[in-house]
Design a protein around this motif. Structure first.
Motif, PDB file in Angstrom:
ATOM      1  N   SER A 140       0.842  -1.331   0.088  1.00  0.00           N
ATOM      2  CA  SER A 140       0.056  -0.089   0.168  1.00  0.00           C
ATOM      3  C   SER A 140       1.284   1.228  -0.024  1.00  0.00           C
ATOM      4  O   SER A 140       0.473   2.501  -0.530  1.00  0.00           O
ATOM      5  N   THR A 141       2.104   1.227  -0.172  1.00  0.00           N
ATOM      6  CA  THR A 141       3.327   2.425   0.339  1.00  0.00           C
ATOM      7  C   THR A 141       3.594   2.780  -1.046  1.00  0.00           C
ATOM      8  O   THR A 141       3.415   1.692  -2.567  1.00  0.00           O
ATOM      9  N   ASP A 142       2.970   4.414  -1.500  1.00  0.00           N
ATOM     10  CA  ASP A 142       3.755   4.913  -2.796  1.00  0.00           C
ATOM     11  C   ASP A 142       5.012   4.317  -3.121  1.00  0.00           C
ATOM     12  O   ASP A 142       5.538   4.464  -4.371  1.00  0.00           O
ATOM     13  N   ASN A 143       6.148   4.681  -2.624  1.00  0.00           N
ATOM     14  CA  ASN A 143       7.500   4.207  -2.397  1.00  0.00           C
ATOM     15  C   ASN A 143       8.232   2.845  -1.368  1.00  0.00           C
ATOM     16  O   ASN A 143       8.060   3.320  -0.074  1.00  0.00           O
ATOM     17  N   ALA A 144       8.458   2.113  -1.536  1.00  0.00           N
ATOM     18  CA  ALA A 144       8.506   0.631  -1.624  1.00  0.00           C
ATOM     19  C   ALA A 144      10.159   0.878   0.211  1.00  0.00           C
ATOM     20  O   ALA A 144      10.050   0.635   1.004  1.00  0.00           O
ATOM     21  N   ILE A 145      10.903   1.449  -0.742  1.00  0.00           N
ATOM     22  CA  ILE A 145      12.080   2.321   0.277  1.00  0.00           C
ATOM     23  C   ILE A 145      11.932   2.786   1.600  1.00  0.00           C
ATOM     24  O   ILE A 145      11.907   2.736   2.658  1.00  0.00           O
ATOM     25  N   ASP A 146      10.740   4.180   1.121  1.00  0.00           N
ATOM     26  CA  ASP A 146      10.689   4.617   2.044  1.00  0.00           C
ATOM     27  C   ASP A 146       9.632   3.839   3.122  1.00  0.00           C
ATOM     28  O   ASP A 146       9.498   3.940   4.363  1.00  0.00           O
ATOM     29  N   GLY A 147       8.858   3.156   2.676  1.00  0.00           N
ATOM     30  CA  GLY A 147       7.832   2.530   3.520  1.00  0.00           C
ATOM     31  C   GLY A 147       8.310   1.674   4.674  1.00  0.00           C
ATOM     32  O   GLY A 147       8.667   1.109   5.667  1.00  0.00           O
ATOM     33  N   LEU A 148       9.785   0.849   3.819  1.00  0.00           N
ATOM     34  CA  LEU A 148      10.592   0.541   4.903  1.00  0.00           C
ATOM     35  C   LEU A 148      11.101   0.611   5.753  1.00  0.00           C
ATOM     36  O   LEU A 148      11.264   0.123   6.608  1.00  0.00           O
ATOM     37  N   ILE A 149      12.021   1.933   5.182  1.00  0.00           N
ATOM     38  CA  ILE A 149      12.676   2.416   6.036  1.00  0.00           C
ATOM     39  C   ILE A 149      11.582   3.715   7.763  1.00  0.00           C
ATOM     40  O   ILE A 149      11.865   3.069   8.646  1.00  0.00           O
ATOM     41  N   ALA A 150      10.315   3.260   6.915  1.00  0.00           N
ATOM     42  CA  ALA A 150       9.646   3.941   8.370  1.00  0.00           C
ATOM     43  C   ALA A 150       9.164   2.692   9.184  1.00  0.00           C
ATOM     44  O   ALA A 150       9.304   3.086  10.144  1.00  0.00           O
ATOM     45  N   ASP A 151       9.115   1.188   8.148  1.00  0.00           N
ATOM     46  CA  ASP A 151       8.871   0.306   9.410  1.00  0.00           C
ATOM     47  C   ASP A 151      10.152  -0.277   9.981  1.00  0.00           C
ATOM     48  O   ASP A 151       9.556   0.100  11.320  1.00  0.00           O
ATOM     49  N   ALA A 152      11.012   0.283   9.496  1.00  0.00           N
ATOM     50  CA  ALA A 152      12.422  -0.073  10.817  1.00  0.00           C
ATOM     51  C   ALA A 152      12.310   0.865  11.568  1.00  0.00           C
ATOM     52  O   ALA A 152      12.825   1.023  12.509  1.00  0.00           O
ATOM     53  N   ARG A 153      12.019   1.977  11.317  1.00  0.00           N
ATOM     54  CA  ARG A 153      12.395   2.989  12.665  1.00  0.00           C
ATOM     55  C   ARG A 153      11.215   2.454  13.619  1.00  0.00           C
ATOM     56  O   ARG A 153      11.312   2.830  15.033  1.00  0.00           O
ATOM     57  N   ARG A 154       9.607   1.925  13.113  1.00  0.00           N
ATOM     58  CA  ARG A 154       8.426   1.864  14.323  1.00  0.00           C
ATOM     59  C   ARG A 154       8.999   0.806  15.002  1.00  0.00           C
ATOM     60  O   ARG A 154       8.931   0.934  16.578  1.00  0.00           O
ATOM     61  N   VAL A 155       9.857   0.084  14.420  1.00  0.00           N
ATOM     62  CA  VAL A 155      10.278  -1.276  15.209  1.00  0.00           C
ATOM     63  C   VAL A 155      11.096  -0.970  16.445  1.00  0.00           C
ATOM     64  O   VAL A 155      11.109  -1.485  17.369  1.00  0.00           O
ATOM     65  N   HIS A 156      12.131   0.004  15.668  1.00  0.00           N
ATOM     66  CA  HIS A 156      13.200   0.844  16.585  1.00  0.00           C
ATOM     67  C   HIS A 156      12.043   1.066  18.034  1.00  0.00           C
ATOM     68  O   HIS A 156      13.174   1.110  18.990  1.00  0.00           O
TER      69      HIS A 156
END
Length: 305
Positions: free
Chosen positions: A12-28
Motif C-alpha cells: 500500500s506504500t507509494d515508495n517501497a524503500i520509504d515504507g521499509l525505512i518507516a517500518d524499521a524506524r517504528r520497530v526500533h
C-alpha cells in the motif's frame, strides 16, 4: 544478537524503500533491535539493509536470505561490505542455497554440486572479508582479481546460511557464523541442527555457531482464523524438497504446528520452545495479517523477548 523481525514491502506504500525505512524506524521505537530482509525480485535485500542501517542508527540489519546461485561471490562481497559500511558495523549477511526448481524457472539456471558451491562461496567471502584477498581456484569458482576487494572503514561481517540438511550444516559449521533455519521445529533444532553444526565447528576449530530459528508468526485474537491463514500462506513450502525433508524430520502433518499463532502470550510460549530446544535466538517472520494492527502487535512481541 537480539530477537529480530522480518520486514516486508507494504504493497500500500507509494515508495517501497520509504515504507521499509518507516517500518524499521517504528520497530526500533517499539524496542526491536534487529531486522531481516528477504531477497526478492522487486527489491535488493543487501542494498535495502544498508539504506535502513544508515537511516536508523543502532538498528541491526541483515538478509534472510540471499540465494547464492544467481550472484557471483565477488558481487555479494562488494554489496555486503557496502551495506556494512553504510550500517556502521550493524549488518549481517544471510545466504541461502536456493530451490533448484524455482531458480530454473526464475533465472534459467540449473545449478548442481550445491554443497560444494556453498563451500567455495564461503571460502571466497572469508578471504575477501578477513584478508582482503578473493583469489581462489576451486571446482566451482576461479578468481584472480587485481582490484581491491575490501571496503575501507568496514568491520567484520557475520555470515549465516539457511542450512538445514546434514551436508550444508557441516559446511556452515566449518566456515560460517551460524544458520538461519526456517520451518525447522524445536525437535529438529534440538536433536539435529544444533549438534550437527556444533560438531562441525568444533572439528574445524571455530567458535560455536549461532542457530537463529526463523519462525512464522501471526498474532491474532481469532486463533482459528489465524491458523487457517497460516496454513494457506505456508502451503507453498510443502512443495519444496528441502522443506519437505525438514518438515518430515519434525514429524508434523500440519505446517501450522511449526508457526507461532494466537495471542501475545501464546506466541511467546511457542517461541520459547525453540529457545528451550537450543536455538540461540529467534526471528519472528510475520505472516500476512487480516488487520494492520496485528502486525504491530507482532513487532511488540519481538521487542518484549
Amino acid at each position: 544478537m537480539p530477537t529480530g523481525v522480518m520486514l516486508r514491502v507494504n504493497p500500500s506504500t507509494d515508495n517501497a524503500i520509504d515504507g521499509l525505512i518507516a517500518d524499521a524506524r517504528r520497530v526500533h521505537e517499539l524496542g526491536v533491535r534487529q531486522i531481516w530482509l528477504a531477497q526478492q525480485v522487486d527489491i535488493d535485500a543487501i542494498a535495502v539493509a544498508g539504506l535502513i542501517g544508515a537511516a536508523v542508527p543502532g538498528l541491526g540489519v541483515g538478509t534472510a536470505v540471499v540465494p547464492i546461485n544467481p550472484r557471483h561471490p565477488l558481487l555479494i562481497s562488494a554489496a555486503a561490505q557496502t551495506a556494512q559500511a553504510a550500517a556502521h558495523g550493524n549488518f549481517s549477511l544471510g545466504l541461502g542455497l536456493g530451490a533448484r526448481v524455482i531458480e530454473h524457472h526464475a533465472f534459467g539456471i540449473d545449478r548442481t554440486n550445491t554443497v560444494q558451491r556453498l563451500r567455495e562461496y564461503l571460502q571466497v567471502l572469508r578471504g575477501a572479508f578477513e584478508k582482503g584477498d578473493a583469489t581462489f581456484h576451486g571446482d566451482e569458482y576461479s578468481i584472480d582479481v587485481q582490484w581491491p576487494v575490501r571496503v575501507a572503514g568496514g568491520t567484520p561481517i557475520p555470515i549465516y546460511v539457511a542450512a538445514m540438511g546434514p551436508k550444508a550444516l557441516q559446511v556452515t559449521g566449518e566456515l560460517a557464523d551460524g544458520t538461519l533455519p526456517y520451518l525447522a521445529g524445536p525437535r529438529t533444532i534440538g536433536e539435529f541442527i544444533v549438534p550437527t553444526i556444533n560438531d562441525a565447528a568444533e572439528s574445524a576449530g571455530r567458535p560455536q555457531p549461532r542457530v537463529i530459528a526463523m519462525v512464522p508468526v501471526l498474532v491474532s485474537d481469532d486463533v482459528e482464523a489465524a491458523r487457517k491463514t497460516a496454513a494457506e500462506q505456508l502451503a507453498f513450502y510443502a512443495t519444496i524438497p528441502s522443506y519437505q525433508k525438514v518438515i518430515a524430520r519434525e514429524g508434523v502433518s500440519d505446517l501450522t504446528d511449526l508457526a507461532a499463532v494466537g495471542s501475545e502470550d501464546q506466541v511467546r510460549t511457542k517461541l520459547q520452545t525453540y529457545l528451550d530446544a537450543g536455538a540461540a535466538d529467534v526471528v519472528l517472520s510475520p505472516l500476512q495479517p487480516e488487520r494492520a494492527d496485528d502486525l504491530e502487535r507482532t513487532w511488540a512481541v519481538a521487542a518484549s523477548l
